[in-house]
Structure formats: C-alpha cells, structure tokens
Enzyme design. Structure first.
Site, PDB file in Angstrom:
ATOM      1  N   CYS A 161       5.733   4.356   0.971  1.00 23.69           N
ATOM      2  CA  CYS A 161       6.480   5.564   0.634  1.00 23.69           C
ATOM      3  C   CYS A 161       7.247   6.079   1.848  1.00 23.69           C
ATOM      4  O   CYS A 161       6.794   5.969   2.978  1.00 23.69           O
ATOM      5  CB  CYS A 161       5.593   6.664   0.082  1.00 23.69           C
ATOM      6  SG  CYS A 161       4.704   6.262  -1.414  1.00 23.69           S
ATOM      7  N   ARG A 215       8.717  -0.350   4.792  1.00 22.86           N
ATOM      8  CA  ARG A 215       7.395   0.198   4.512  1.00 22.86           C
ATOM      9  C   ARG A 215       6.859  -0.248   3.158  1.00 22.86           C
ATOM     10  O   ARG A 215       5.666  -0.110   2.880  1.00 22.86           O
ATOM     11  CB  ARG A 215       7.448   1.732   4.560  1.00 22.86           C
ATOM     12  CG  ARG A 215       7.785   2.288   5.925  1.00 22.86           C
ATOM     13  CD  ARG A 215       8.156   3.750   5.852  1.00 22.86           C
ATOM     14  NE  ARG A 215       7.018   4.593   5.545  1.00 22.86           N
ATOM     15  CZ  ARG A 215       6.316   5.290   6.440  1.00 22.86           C
ATOM     16  NH1 ARG A 215       6.641   5.206   7.714  1.00 22.86           N
ATOM     17  NH2 ARG A 215       5.322   6.050   6.075  1.00 22.86           N
ATOM     18  N   TRP A 253       5.880   3.929  -3.457  1.00 22.76           N
ATOM     19  CA  TRP A 253       4.971   2.818  -3.714  1.00 22.76           C
ATOM     20  C   TRP A 253       3.957   3.322  -4.731  1.00 22.76           C
ATOM     21  O   TRP A 253       3.215   4.250  -4.471  1.00 22.76           O
ATOM     22  CB  TRP A 253       4.289   2.387  -2.413  1.00 22.76           C
ATOM     23  CG  TRP A 253       3.507   1.123  -2.518  1.00 22.76           C
ATOM     24  CD1 TRP A 253       3.989  -0.158  -2.442  1.00 22.76           C
ATOM     25  CD2 TRP A 253       2.084   0.997  -2.659  1.00 22.76           C
ATOM     26  NE1 TRP A 253       2.965  -1.064  -2.547  1.00 22.76           N
ATOM     27  CE2 TRP A 253       1.770  -0.383  -2.687  1.00 22.76           C
ATOM     28  CE3 TRP A 253       1.040   1.918  -2.792  1.00 22.76           C
ATOM     29  CZ2 TRP A 253       0.480  -0.855  -2.826  1.00 22.76           C
ATOM     30  CZ3 TRP A 253      -0.256   1.437  -2.936  1.00 22.76           C
ATOM     31  CH2 TRP A 253      -0.527   0.062  -2.939  1.00 22.76           C
ATOM     32  N   ASN A 271       4.482  11.779  -0.432  1.00 19.28           N
ATOM     33  CA  ASN A 271       3.712  10.601  -0.026  1.00 19.28           C
ATOM     34  C   ASN A 271       2.240  10.976  -0.068  1.00 19.28           C
ATOM     35  O   ASN A 271       1.865  12.087   0.315  1.00 19.28           O
ATOM     36  CB  ASN A 271       4.046  10.182   1.409  1.00 19.28           C
ATOM     37  CG  ASN A 271       5.459   9.683   1.579  1.00 19.28           C
ATOM     38  OD1 ASN A 271       6.167   9.463   0.597  1.00 19.28           O
ATOM     39  ND2 ASN A 271       5.876   9.505   2.817  1.00 19.28           N
ATOM     40  N   GLY A 272       1.370  10.043  -0.470  1.00 20.75           N
ATOM     41  CA  GLY A 272      -0.059  10.302  -0.439  1.00 20.75           C
ATOM     42  C   GLY A 272      -0.669  10.305  -1.825  1.00 20.75           C
ATOM     43  O   GLY A 272      -0.039   9.908  -2.817  1.00 20.75           O
ATOM     44  N   GLU A 276      -6.560 -14.954   9.866  1.00 22.31           N
ATOM     45  CA  GLU A 276      -5.212 -14.398   9.932  1.00 22.31           C
ATOM     46  C   GLU A 276      -4.193 -15.357   9.317  1.00 22.31           C
ATOM     47  O   GLU A 276      -3.267 -14.942   8.620  1.00 22.31           O
ATOM     48  CB  GLU A 276      -4.860 -14.075  11.383  1.00 22.31           C
ATOM     49  CG  GLU A 276      -3.423 -13.641  11.624  1.00 22.31           C
ATOM     50  CD  GLU A 276      -3.042 -12.333  10.940  1.00 22.31           C
ATOM     51  OE1 GLU A 276      -1.838 -12.008  10.950  1.00 22.31           O
ATOM     52  OE2 GLU A 276      -3.919 -11.647  10.378  1.00 22.31           O
ATOM     53  N   LYS A 289      -1.760 -14.479   6.133  1.00 25.17           N
ATOM     54  CA  LYS A 289      -0.304 -14.584   6.162  1.00 25.17           C
ATOM     55  C   LYS A 289       0.204 -15.417   4.990  1.00 25.17           C
ATOM     56  O   LYS A 289       1.199 -15.072   4.349  1.00 25.17           O
ATOM     57  CB  LYS A 289       0.161 -15.208   7.487  1.00 25.17           C
ATOM     58  CG  LYS A 289       0.075 -14.278   8.660  1.00 25.17           C
ATOM     59  CD  LYS A 289       1.098 -13.174   8.563  1.00 25.17           C
ATOM     60  CE  LYS A 289       0.687 -11.971   9.375  1.00 25.17           C
ATOM     61  NZ  LYS A 289      -0.384 -11.169   8.784  1.00 25.17           N
ATOM     62  N   GLU A 305      -0.167 -13.457   1.713  1.00 28.42           N
ATOM     63  CA  GLU A 305       0.671 -12.256   1.678  1.00 28.42           C
ATOM     64  C   GLU A 305       2.089 -12.549   1.216  1.00 28.42           C
ATOM     65  O   GLU A 305       2.654 -11.793   0.417  1.00 28.42           O
ATOM     66  CB  GLU A 305       0.761 -11.632   3.082  1.00 28.42           C
ATOM     67  CG  GLU A 305      -0.367 -10.717   3.473  1.00 28.42           C
ATOM     68  CD  GLU A 305      -0.129 -10.107   4.833  1.00 28.42           C
ATOM     69  OE1 GLU A 305      -0.170  -8.879   4.952  1.00 28.42           O
ATOM     70  OE2 GLU A 305       0.105 -10.859   5.808  1.00 28.42           O
ATOM     71  N   HIS A 364     -21.853 -25.138   3.142  1.00 25.51           N
ATOM     72  CA  HIS A 364     -22.542 -24.041   2.463  1.00 25.51           C
ATOM     73  C   HIS A 364     -21.701 -23.443   1.341  1.00 25.51           C
ATOM     74  O   HIS A 364     -21.874 -22.274   1.004  1.00 25.51           O
ATOM     75  CB  HIS A 364     -22.936 -22.977   3.482  1.00 25.51           C
ATOM     76  CG  HIS A 364     -23.870 -23.495   4.535  1.00 25.51           C
ATOM     77  ND1 HIS A 364     -25.212 -23.660   4.330  1.00 25.51           N
ATOM     78  CD2 HIS A 364     -23.612 -23.928   5.809  1.00 25.51           C
ATOM     79  CE1 HIS A 364     -25.772 -24.146   5.429  1.00 25.51           C
ATOM     80  NE2 HIS A 364     -24.820 -24.319   6.339  1.00 25.51           N
ATOM     81  N   LYS A 378       4.153  -1.727   4.167  1.00 25.69           N
ATOM     82  CA  LYS A 378       4.020  -1.931   5.609  1.00 25.69           C
ATOM     83  C   LYS A 378       3.063  -0.932   6.238  1.00 25.69           C
ATOM     84  O   LYS A 378       2.165  -1.295   6.969  1.00 25.69           O
ATOM     85  CB  LYS A 378       5.407  -1.807   6.269  1.00 25.69           C
ATOM     86  CG  LYS A 378       5.394  -2.007   7.780  1.00 25.69           C
ATOM     87  CD  LYS A 378       4.952  -3.409   8.137  1.00 25.69           C
ATOM     88  CE  LYS A 378       4.968  -3.656   9.626  1.00 25.69           C
ATOM     89  NZ  LYS A 378       4.424  -4.980   9.956  1.00 25.69           N
TER      90      LYS A 378
END
Length: 609
Positions: A2, A27, A74, A99-100, A482, A486, A489, A505, A604
C-alpha cells in the site's frame, strides 16, 4: 505494501500524486486510485490495473485539483475490485485512503449501520471514512482535524490515513499508528506520503510522524499533535538520497539491476570501516556490546535467513549464544527473556510490521539492549533501537530482495567481528585478514556475476519444471533456504530447501528425474559429507545442479551439472554463493514470463500483520 500520497497546493497536484504512486509501485499493490477536490465536488479515478492505466484515466477525464489524495492498495479486506479500491468516500463529503488493518472494524461497522450508514465496499477502510463523517457531524463541530483525532482513538490495529472533505479546500489530515507516514514541506504547499521516495523531485524536506501523531496540512504550514492531543514539534530532515534510484538503465528488470548493484552496495556498506570497533554501531555501543551475553535475532522472510546465517558466524567466531526467531511468531508464544541479551532486528525498510511488533514485545519483556540492521536511516526501527548499522544498499525496487540481503550479511559479519574482538576471540592478525576479505568482496562478487550466461542455460531447463529442491550444509543451509524462496517468489515454481543431511529423513521421497536438486557446494569441512548426499540423489535418478568451489573436485557427469564458483571465501562464502541462486531464480522467472519485479500476491514493504 500500500502507498499513500496527498497534497494541498495552489496548483493542480493530481499529476504529482500519480507520479508518486508510480514511484511506490515497487511496494506491491492490486488496485490504485486518486481523488481530488474539483470546485465543490469530490471526483476520483480508480483502477484494478497498473498506475499507467490510472494515469490514462486521469488524462482522459481531465481530473484535477489543488487538494488531492492518492493510493495503491494491497488487498486485505475485500477482493481487489474497483469498489474496494481507494480513495473511499463517505456521503460524497469525505475522501479517505488507508494503509494497515483495523482489527475492530466489524464492531464499528455494526455501530455505523445503526447510525444509518450504508457500506458499498468490503474494506475496513470504509469504516474509518464513515466514522470520521459521523464524528464530524456529532462531536467535532465540522472540524476535520478534531474528527480525525477522535476517530483514531476508536481504532484498534495499524493504520496510516490521509483524508480531506469537500467543505474544506486546501486542508488534508493525516494520522499514523503502526504504519509509516511522512510530511513533505514545500513553499506554499505541503504533502503527505507513506514513503519519502514518492515525493522525490518535489521536496527534500520531510517530517517523519511518530507513533500516534495526527497532522493537518494547509497552504500555510503543518500542525501536528501527538497521541495525547498535545502539540508536537518534530524534526525536519533533508532527504536527498533517491536521485536516479528508479531508473532501470540497461537492465530488463529492477531485480536484475539490483543483483548487479551488489558489488557497489557491499562497498558502500563497508565505506569508512577502517578497523573493527564498537563505534560502528553507535557512539555508546562499546558498553552495551561489551556486556551482553547472548543474542536474540528477530526478522521475517529474507531478513530471517540473514539472521540464520549470522547465527553460524556469531557462535563459531564470537563464541556467543544466538537465537533466531521468526518475528511474526515470537510475540505470540511464551518466551523466557534474558535482560542481558542483545536484541537484533533486521529489516530492509525498517518499517516491517511484524518485526516492529516483535521489537516492542521484546522491550515490554525487559530487553533494553537493542540493535537494528536496516537500509533506511529515517525508519521507525532505527529510531526505536539504541544501536544500529545502516546497510547503504540504496533503494531496492524489486519485491524479491537481493542487495538488501547481501548487505545485511556484511553488516552482521561486522557485528560478529566486533563481538569476537570484545570477547577476546579476535586477534590483530585475524582482524586484518577478515577486513581484507570484506574489502575484496566487491571484486569477488563481480567474478560471480560473470557466470550469468551459464546460469541462463540452466534457467531454460528450470522453467519447464514445477518443483525444485535446494540443499546446503552448515553455514550454507540458510543460503539454500534463500535460494528456494527466491525461486518460488518470482517464478511460482514450488521449491523447498533442506540441510543435505536431512535427505534420508523425508525429502528423498520426492526425488525423481523430474525434480531438479540445486546444491550449494563450498569447499568447507562438510564438502565430503555433501558429496555423499549428492550420491543419494543420483542413485534415485535426481538431476543435480551444483554451484561448486573450484577445489571441491566435483565435476560434470551423468545427471550432475556443475557451475564452478571463482574462489572459496571461507566464512564469507554465503555472500558469494547466494548470488548465482538469485540469478537462477531471476532468469527462470524471465523464461516463464512472470512479472519479476511485482510477483503476484506479494508486497515489498510489509506494513500490516
């Protein structure tokens, strides 16, 4: 996540606000909109496409005004459809963006329905707009500033809002709690934004509102009160760090640009580090860092993986016990606080809601020693910790973090060396050796980036897959995590990461010819163990894709594809090994045709829980 931009001026500001939204696209958002006071009418344009579509609507309709607010949303409450897009109106009198998340929106909604208000959206934001309108009529005598102050005392949750009403031209009110909001100061005009980047080129004078602040903007100035309605004086800061940051240059996407900016970002993060000293983390850091007996690292997402990597360094080099917690989980469990621990929070933006809440929870439990590793000097996280290290990665536009991660690792390695030196585990020769390696990192990274053509060939193979497995051991297990993050994502390929020793395992059951297995293979003490794990994969027909140091003696063969890393880099090897994983994810996403910089459903800057 947002974005807000607002303004009062003596010129048409709509184009400025739309440009501000464009700067905030990184964002992440599902819809966008702008509202302006046109004469005595509220007018708006909204879109569930990109800001470019909104700009076309604005141009076609001629929407303009000297009092206006704009937003990228968003979706949380309500689907990403036009009726839920901001700005939200109340009774054709109030325009509001938010926002929020408002946690008590359902109770407020029922109360407002009882007062005769009709709801046309599914958003919690519409609750705020109607509440301000109700208070404006019944309790604030037509004073919007007072009505917003009264409304914020009824809201539970996190918010940044900007609001104006048609009866008060050249008057915008903003408020924040748990979500960032800045005031931009101009000459006879003033602005609001969730990020100073939105106003780059318009003003470089900013006031960062504190938790609970409410601000009213007029042509003549800005009036701010704190959560207790007391007049508040906030520091005016000059922020000029954004020039050129949003230009793509010769790159196809911001993510690619930011991957290739990592040598410079590391060099900037190391600038001025002539020796290992506590003062790197603040003028009064020596006393704090010399007294702590353990570390508690709190972070989310990629920053959490940088903390996991640092744990290996801190315990092996500094010999200090370290616990790493997912910030979004930490405050919801019973933990045993240690007042002598150093709480380290890690965030690219310094506004990550879960990490900020975890920091506040730790402080409420009695933790007084706090340190932020952050990329934004003016962020709430830096302001609320006693110590900090700024990573100087520059603006990161791509949602999938790259240079923020590697600069976080560099900062955390400096923290490791500082604690090691204070605890008597780092002599002068070791210090100089580590500093030499840190200074050589930019050159070493450039050598890794030269591997891009080989990685592109692998990416063409990966683009046809639906699943992938990433393996690492020891210090490089978080790097495997990581790498998997990536890939999932931005390419939407399902990817998991495991310590290679865990294959037997459970994960080995997934291995077939169709499952590529990416292996991080540095020449460290675990490399022979790793080779055995690789054989377990080959015995089940799995295809291995190995990033191997030159002296590991791992070569190409049947079902084993190897890209040779330029050099082994000891404890700093994770900073080098993560870069080809970033490139693999990037080029796989390009081959699959996904929206690399703005992947679906992601944002973001995660400023809501």
């Amino acid at each position: 996540m947002c974005g807000i931009v607002g303004a009062v001026a003596q010129r048409n500001v709509v184009s400025i606000l739309v440009e501000g939204l464009r700067r905030l696209e990184y964002r992440g958002y599902d819809s966008c909109g702008v509202a302006a006071l046109a004469g005595d009418r509220l007018e708006r344009a909204r879109s569930v496409a990109r800001v470019a579509d909104l700009a076309a609507q604005v141009e076609q309709s001629g929407l303009g005004g000297e009092t206006a607010i704009a937003h990228t949303r968003w979706a949380t409450h309500g689907a990403p459809v036009t009726v839920n897009a901001h700005p939200i109106f109340s009774c054709d009198e109030i325009a509001l963006v938010h926002n929020g998340i408002i946690e008590n929106h359902e109770a407020l909604r029922e109360e407002l329905r009882g007062q005769g208000y009709e709801f046309v959206s599914q958003t919690d934001t519409e609750v705020i707009a109607h509440l301000v309108h109700l208070l404006l009529k019944n309790h604030a005598a037509g004073d919007l500033f007072k009505a917003v102050r009264l409304a914020t005392k009824r809201l539970h949750g996190a918010y940044a809002i900007a609001v104006f009403r048609k009866q008060e031209p050249h008057h915008v009110v903003g408020a924040r709690a748990g979500s960032p909001l800045v005031v931009g100061l101009g000459n006879g005009e003033n602005f609001l934004a969730s990020d100073a980047l939105a106003l780059a080129g318009t003003t470089d004078q900013f006031i960062y509102l504190e938790e609970g602040d409410v601000a009213e903007l007029t042509l003549d100035g800005v009036n701010i009160v704190d959560r207790d309605d007391a007049p508040a004086q906030r520091e005016v800061r000059t922020v000029t760090a954004y020039s050129g940051a949003v230009d793509l240059g010769p790159y196809r996407h911001y993510m690619q640009k930011e991957i290739f900016e990592q040598p410079r970002a590391i060099a900037d993060t190391m600038e001025g580090v002539a020796a290992i000293t506590p003062e790197l983390f603040g003028a009064k850091a020596a006393d704090t860092l010399g007294r702590v007996d353990s570390l508690l690292i709190l972070a989310c997402g990629t920053s959490y993986y940088s903390g996991l990597t640092a744990k290996y360094w801190l315990e092996s080099i500094a010999r200090i016990p370290t616990q790493v917690e997912v910030a979004s989980e930490y405050r919801y469990r019973d933990s045993v606080p240690n007042p002598n621990a150093l709480v380290v929070v890690i965030s690219q933006s310094g506004e990550t809601a879960d990490t900020m809440a975890a920091l506040q929870h730790a402080q409420s439990l009695g933790h007084q020693h706090t340190l932020a590793v952050c990329n934004v000097a003016t962020s709430a996280m830096v302001r609320q910790t006693a110590l900090h290290y700024l990573t100087r990665a520059g603006t990161e536009i791509g949602v999938a973090s790259t240079k923020a991660f590697t600069t976080q690792l560099a900062a955390l390695f400096l923290l490791t060396l500082t604690l090691a030196k204070l605890r008597g585990h780092l002599d002068a020769a070791q210090e100089e050796n580590y500093l030499t390696r840190l200074r050589h990192l930019p050159a070493a990274l450039n050598s890794v980036l030269a591997l891009e053509p080989q990685i592109i060939a692998w990416a063409d193979e990966f683009a046809r897959k639906d699943n992938a497995l990433f393996l690492g051991r020891g210090l490089h297990y978080p790097i495997a995590l990581e790498g998997a993050l990536k890939l999932k994502e931005i390419s939407y390929i399902h990817a998991e990461a495991y310590p290679a020793g865990e294959l037997k395992h459970g994960p080995l059951a997934l291995v077939t010819e169709a499952m590529p297995v990416v292996t991080v293979a540095p020449n460290d003490t675990l490399v022979e163990k790793l080779k055995s794990n690789m054989q377990e994969v080959r015995a089940r027909g799995g295809q291995l894709y190995v990033f191997a140091d030159a002296d590991t003696h791992i070569g190409n063969g049947d079902g084993i594809h190897v890209i040779r890393m330029p050099e082994h880099y000891g404890p700093l090897s994770p900073i080098l090994h993560v870069v080809p994983l970033q490139l693999l994810a990037y080029h796989t996403a390009c081959a699959r045709g996904t929206d690399v910089d703005k992947p679906r459903n992601l944002a973001k800057s995660v400023t809501v829980e």
